[in-house]
Design a protein around this motif. Structure first.
Motif, PDB file in Angstrom:
ATOM      1  N   TRP A 292      11.253  40.655  80.845  1.00  0.00           N
ATOM      2  CA  TRP A 292      10.695  40.345  79.527  1.00  0.00           C
ATOM      3  C   TRP A 292      11.786  39.824  78.586  1.00  0.00           C
ATOM      4  O   TRP A 292      11.549  38.885  77.805  1.00  0.00           O
ATOM      5  CB  TRP A 292      10.056  41.592  78.926  1.00  0.00           C
ATOM      6  CG  TRP A 292       8.674  41.872  79.426  1.00  0.00           C
ATOM      7  CD1 TRP A 292       8.295  42.850  80.302  1.00  0.00           C
ATOM      8  CD2 TRP A 292       7.482  41.173  79.077  1.00  0.00           C
ATOM      9  NE1 TRP A 292       6.942  42.794  80.524  1.00  0.00           N
ATOM     10  CE2 TRP A 292       6.414  41.782  79.785  1.00  0.00           C
ATOM     11  CE3 TRP A 292       7.212  40.095  78.248  1.00  0.00           C
ATOM     12  CZ2 TRP A 292       5.098  41.339  79.674  1.00  0.00           C
ATOM     13  CZ3 TRP A 292       5.895  39.647  78.135  1.00  0.00           C
ATOM     14  CH2 TRP A 292       4.858  40.268  78.838  1.00  0.00           C
ATOM     15  N   THR A 293      12.952  40.427  78.654  1.00  0.00           N
ATOM     16  CA  THR A 293      14.059  39.988  77.798  1.00  0.00           C
ATOM     17  C   THR A 293      14.405  38.534  78.074  1.00  0.00           C
ATOM     18  O   THR A 293      14.594  37.733  77.150  1.00  0.00           O
ATOM     19  CB  THR A 293      15.299  40.875  78.024  1.00  0.00           C
ATOM     20  OG1 THR A 293      14.973  42.231  77.684  1.00  0.00           O
ATOM     21  CG2 THR A 293      16.467  40.415  77.169  1.00  0.00           C
ATOM     22  N   CYS A 294      14.482  38.173  79.335  1.00  0.00           N
ATOM     23  CA  CYS A 294      14.787  36.788  79.720  1.00  0.00           C
ATOM     24  C   CYS A 294      13.723  35.837  79.185  1.00  0.00           C
ATOM     25  O   CYS A 294      14.037  34.784  78.620  1.00  0.00           O
ATOM     26  CB  CYS A 294      14.879  36.689  81.248  1.00  0.00           C
ATOM     27  SG  CYS A 294      15.031  35.006  81.877  1.00  0.00           S
ATOM     28  N   ALA A 295      12.452  36.207  79.331  1.00  0.00           N
ATOM     29  CA  ALA A 295      11.354  35.335  78.899  1.00  0.00           C
ATOM     30  C   ALA A 295      11.400  35.096  77.395  1.00  0.00           C
ATOM     31  O   ALA A 295      11.238  33.960  76.926  1.00  0.00           O
ATOM     32  CB  ALA A 295      10.018  35.956  79.306  1.00  0.00           C
ATOM     33  N   VAL A 296      11.603  36.158  76.626  1.00  0.00           N
ATOM     34  CA  VAL A 296      11.622  36.020  75.173  1.00  0.00           C
ATOM     35  C   VAL A 296      12.849  35.225  74.712  1.00  0.00           C
ATOM     36  O   VAL A 296      12.758  34.384  73.803  1.00  0.00           O
ATOM     37  CB  VAL A 296      11.584  37.407  74.499  1.00  0.00           C
ATOM     38  CG1 VAL A 296      11.752  37.283  72.988  1.00  0.00           C
ATOM     39  CG2 VAL A 296      10.271  38.121  74.821  1.00  0.00           C
ATOM     40  N   ARG A 297      13.983  35.454  75.338  1.00  0.00           N
ATOM     41  CA  ARG A 297      15.190  34.702  74.983  1.00  0.00           C
ATOM     42  C   ARG A 297      14.997  33.211  75.255  1.00  0.00           C
ATOM     43  O   ARG A 297      15.381  32.356  74.437  1.00  0.00           O
ATOM     44  CB  ARG A 297      16.401  35.230  75.764  1.00  0.00           C
ATOM     45  CG  ARG A 297      16.975  36.529  75.185  1.00  0.00           C
ATOM     46  CD  ARG A 297      17.833  37.267  76.214  1.00  0.00           C
ATOM     47  NE  ARG A 297      18.980  36.501  76.667  1.00  0.00           N
ATOM     48  CZ  ARG A 297      20.193  36.544  76.114  1.00  0.00           C
ATOM     49  NH1 ARG A 297      20.390  37.305  75.044  1.00  0.00           N
ATOM     50  NH2 ARG A 297      21.195  35.855  76.614  1.00  0.00           N
ATOM     51  N   ASP A 298      14.398  32.879  76.395  1.00  0.00           N
ATOM     52  CA  ASP A 298      14.138  31.471  76.709  1.00  0.00           C
ATOM     53  C   ASP A 298      13.171  30.854  75.699  1.00  0.00           C
ATOM     54  O   ASP A 298      13.341  29.712  75.266  1.00  0.00           O
ATOM     55  CB  ASP A 298      13.555  31.349  78.116  1.00  0.00           C
ATOM     56  CG  ASP A 298      14.599  31.540  79.201  1.00  0.00           C
ATOM     57  OD1 ASP A 298      15.797  31.410  78.901  1.00  0.00           O
ATOM     58  OD2 ASP A 298      14.219  31.829  80.357  1.00  0.00           O
ATOM     59  N   PHE A 299      12.133  31.616  75.334  1.00  0.00           N
ATOM     60  CA  PHE A 299      11.161  31.107  74.361  1.00  0.00           C
ATOM     61  C   PHE A 299      11.814  30.875  73.012  1.00  0.00           C
ATOM     62  O   PHE A 299      11.595  29.842  72.365  1.00  0.00           O
ATOM     63  CB  PHE A 299      10.012  32.109  74.230  1.00  0.00           C
ATOM     64  CG  PHE A 299       8.961  31.695  73.237  1.00  0.00           C
ATOM     65  CD1 PHE A 299       8.020  30.726  73.567  1.00  0.00           C
ATOM     66  CD2 PHE A 299       8.917  32.264  71.970  1.00  0.00           C
ATOM     67  CE1 PHE A 299       7.059  30.340  72.652  1.00  0.00           C
ATOM     68  CE2 PHE A 299       7.959  31.887  71.050  1.00  0.00           C
ATOM     69  CZ  PHE A 299       7.025  30.921  71.389  1.00  0.00           C
ATOM     70  N   ARG A 300      12.639  31.808  72.577  1.00  0.00           N
ATOM     71  CA  ARG A 300      13.325  31.655  71.288  1.00  0.00           C
ATOM     72  C   ARG A 300      14.290  30.480  71.313  1.00  0.00           C
ATOM     73  O   ARG A 300      14.547  29.844  70.275  1.00  0.00           O
ATOM     74  CB  ARG A 300      14.087  32.933  70.955  1.00  0.00           C
ATOM     75  CG  ARG A 300      13.198  34.082  70.489  1.00  0.00           C
ATOM     76  CD  ARG A 300      14.013  35.341  70.324  1.00  0.00           C
ATOM     77  NE  ARG A 300      13.226  36.440  69.757  1.00  0.00           N
ATOM     78  CZ  ARG A 300      13.604  37.700  69.745  1.00  0.00           C
ATOM     79  NH1 ARG A 300      14.784  38.039  70.286  1.00  0.00           N
ATOM     80  NH2 ARG A 300      12.840  38.635  69.211  1.00  0.00           N
ATOM     81  N   ASN A 301      14.836  30.182  72.494  1.00  0.00           N
ATOM     82  CA  ASN A 301      15.778  29.059  72.627  1.00  0.00           C
ATOM     83  C   ASN A 301      15.071  27.722  72.785  1.00  0.00           C
ATOM     84  O   ASN A 301      15.731  26.699  72.999  1.00  0.00           O
ATOM     85  CB  ASN A 301      16.715  29.293  73.804  1.00  0.00           C
ATOM     86  CG  ASN A 301      17.717  30.407  73.528  1.00  0.00           C
ATOM     87  OD1 ASN A 301      18.076  30.663  72.383  1.00  0.00           O
ATOM     88  ND2 ASN A 301      18.164  31.082  74.581  1.00  0.00           N
ATOM     89  N   GLY A 302      13.737  27.725  72.691  1.00  0.00           N
ATOM     90  CA  GLY A 302      12.998  26.468  72.676  1.00  0.00           C
ATOM     91  C   GLY A 302      12.471  25.978  74.008  1.00  0.00           C
ATOM     92  O   GLY A 302      12.036  24.823  74.102  1.00  0.00           O
ATOM     93  N   MET A 303      12.492  26.801  75.047  1.00  0.00           N
ATOM     94  CA  MET A 303      11.952  26.360  76.325  1.00  0.00           C
ATOM     95  C   MET A 303      10.444  26.120  76.202  1.00  0.00           C
ATOM     96  O   MET A 303       9.726  26.993  75.713  1.00  0.00           O
ATOM     97  CB  MET A 303      12.228  27.391  77.430  1.00  0.00           C
ATOM     98  CG  MET A 303      11.685  26.980  78.798  1.00  0.00           C
ATOM     99  SD  MET A 303      12.090  28.160  80.127  1.00  0.00           S
ATOM    100  CE  MET A 303      13.873  27.875  80.292  1.00  0.00           C
ATOM    101  N   PRO A 304       9.930  24.963  76.622  1.00  0.00           N
ATOM    102  CA  PRO A 304       8.493  24.706  76.571  1.00  0.00           C
ATOM    103  C   PRO A 304       7.717  25.751  77.373  1.00  0.00           C
ATOM    104  O   PRO A 304       8.195  26.233  78.400  1.00  0.00           O
ATOM    105  CB  PRO A 304       8.366  23.312  77.200  1.00  0.00           C
ATOM    106  CG  PRO A 304       9.706  22.686  77.011  1.00  0.00           C
ATOM    107  CD  PRO A 304      10.690  23.811  77.122  1.00  0.00           C
ATOM    108  N   GLU A 305       6.524  26.092  76.895  1.00  0.00           N
ATOM    109  CA  GLU A 305       5.773  27.172  77.521  1.00  0.00           C
ATOM    110  C   GLU A 305       5.419  26.883  78.976  1.00  0.00           C
ATOM    111  O   GLU A 305       5.445  27.779  79.815  1.00  0.00           O
ATOM    112  CB  GLU A 305       4.506  27.481  76.712  1.00  0.00           C
ATOM    113  CG  GLU A 305       4.796  28.163  75.392  1.00  0.00           C
ATOM    114  CD  GLU A 305       3.601  28.909  74.854  1.00  0.00           C
ATOM    115  OE1 GLU A 305       2.755  29.372  75.649  1.00  0.00           O
ATOM    116  OE2 GLU A 305       3.502  29.032  73.611  1.00  0.00           O
TER     117      GLU A 305
END
Length: 332
Positions: A292-305
Motif C-alpha cells: 500500500w505504501t508503494c502504491a500511494v507513493r507512486d500515485f502522489r508522484n504522479g503515476m497515471p492510474e
C-alpha cells in the motif's frame, strides 16, 4: 482449490480465505455483463440449479477469476443450493426466494456473519443470476431487485515517507555491520518499496527474474505460469542501488534458483524485526503495509492510474475499490 462442505446446524460459518484489499480476489457483479460464452452442456430455463452451478464453475475458470473469488462463489452457491434445492428448475426461482436466503441461513442454520459476508453473498447471487440472464438462459434476473449491502473494509495504514527512509537506512546498516552483515533485509525492503509486489510473488521470485545486465536500469519481472493470471505478468523498473544489494546478497546466501530460499513467513519475520529496529510502532511492517505504501507513493508522484493498476498486477474489477482507497490515503 478445495470445495467447502456445508456446516451442520449451529456450526460456525466457514469463511473462505481472502486476500487484503490490494489483491484481485474480490467478487464483482461486473463479470455478469461480459459477452455470452458458449455453454456446454447447454442450459435452459427448465434446467436444474445444480447444472447451472456446474456451468458457472467452468465459466469462472475460463474467464480467469481468482482462486479466492472462485472459492467464495462456490461456497455461497453451495449454501444457496441447499436452501433452494439442487434440483429446483431455474425458472421457478423468484426474487422473494432469494430475498429470504440470508434470513434462512441465520435462523434455520444458526449462522452468524458480518455485513461484509452478507454483501459478498448478495454479490454472488447477483453475479450468478445476472450471468444466466445475460447469456439468455432465463428471461428475467431474479437477483436484480435485491438491494446490495455496502460493506467497506477499513483503510490500511501506510508508512510515512520519513519512516520509509529510516527503514531503508536501518536495513543498510544491517548489511554493513562489521561483525555480522546481513544483506537480505535491505534487498527485501528495497524491492517491496520500489515495486509493491505481493508476498506470494516475492516468495517465488527466481534469481533470473532480476535483470541487471544494464546496471543503471535493472528490471524485475513478475511471472505467472497460469493462463488465467496472464494480466499479472509485468516488468518493473528498479533503481541502480538494487544492483550492489543483490550482488552482496547472492554472495552471502548463495541461492541456487529461488531468490529468497526460505518460507514466506520467514520473510515476514525479517520485515517485522526490521520495523521494530527502525522504531516504527504505529503499524506492523509487512508485505501489505509496504504494498500500500508503494502504491500511494507512486500515485502522489504522479503515476497515471492505469500504469499504477498494471504495476500492482490488478484486474480492472479489483482496481475499483483499490483506487478509491489510494485516493483517500493520498489525501491524508
Amino acid at each position: 482449490m478445495s470445495d467447502f462442505s456445508a456446516p451442520s446446524s449451529k456450526q460456525p460459518e466457514i469463511e473462505p480465505t481472502s486476500a487484503p484489499a490490494l489483491s484481485d480476489a474480490r467478487p464483482d457483479d461486473a463479470a455478469a455483463t461480459e459477452a455470452p460464452p458458449e455453454l456446454s452442456p447447454p442450459l435452459r430455463a427448465h434446467s436444474e440449479l445444480s447444472a447451472a452451478v456446474a456451468a458457472f464453475d467452468e465459466y469462472m475458470v475460463r474467464k480467469g477469476f481468482s482462486e479466492n473469488t472462485i472459492k467464495a462463489f462456490q461456497n455461497d452457491l453451495k449454501f444457496l443450493s441447499d436452501y433452494l434445492g439442487r434440483d429446483t428448475r431455474l425458472y421457478h426461482i423468484t426474487t422473494q426466494m432469494l430475498d429470504e436466503f440470508l434470513p434462512w441461513l441465520a435462523e434455520n442454520r444458526g449462522m452468524d456473519f458480518s455485513a461484509k459476508t452478507q454483501a459478498r453473498r448478495i454479490t454472488t447471487m447477483k453475479v450468478f443470476f445476472g450471468w444466466l440472464h445475460g447469456v439468455g438462459v432465463i428471461a428475467t434476473d431474479p437477483a436484480e431487485p435485491i438491494v446490495q449491502i455496502q460493506a467497506r473494509t477499513p483503510l490500511p495504514t501506510i508508512l510515512r515517507d520519513s519512516d520509509v527512509r529510516t527503514l531503508l537506512l536501518k536495513a543498510q546498516d544491517i548489511s554493513r555491520d562489521w561483525q555480522k552483515p546481513d544483506a537480505r533485509p535491505y534487498l527485501l525492503v528495497s524491492l517491496l518499496v520500489q515495486t509493491g509486489i505481493k508476498k506470494a510473488e516475492c516468495a517465488r521470485l527466481l534469481i533470473d527474474d532480476i535483470d541487471i545486465a544494464q546496471p543503471q536500469s535493472p528490471v524485475l519481472t513478475v511471472r505467472y505460469r497460469e493462463e488465467r493470471y496472464r494480466h499479472k505478468n509485468r516488468s518493473l523498473g528498479l533503481t541502480p542501488t538494487i544492483v550492489p544489494a543483490l550482488q552482496q546478497y547472492l554472495a552471502q546466501y548463495k541461492p541456487k534458483d529461488i531468490l529468497f530460499d526460505c518460507t514466506p513467513r520467514n520473510l515476514e519475520y525479517v520485515l517485522e524485526e526490521l520495523g521494530e529496529l527502525a522504531g516504527i510502532r504505529y503499524v506492523q511492517v509487512g508485505f501489505e503495509t509496504l504494498r500500500w505504501t508503494c502504491a500511494v507513493r507512486d500515485f502522489r508522484n504522479g503515476m497515471p492510474e492505469e500504469q499504477l493498476r498494471q504495476k500492482m498486477g490488478l484486474s480492472k474489477i479489483s482496481w475499483r475499490e483499490t483506487s478509491e482507497k489510494i485516493h483517500l490515503l493520498a489525501g491524508r
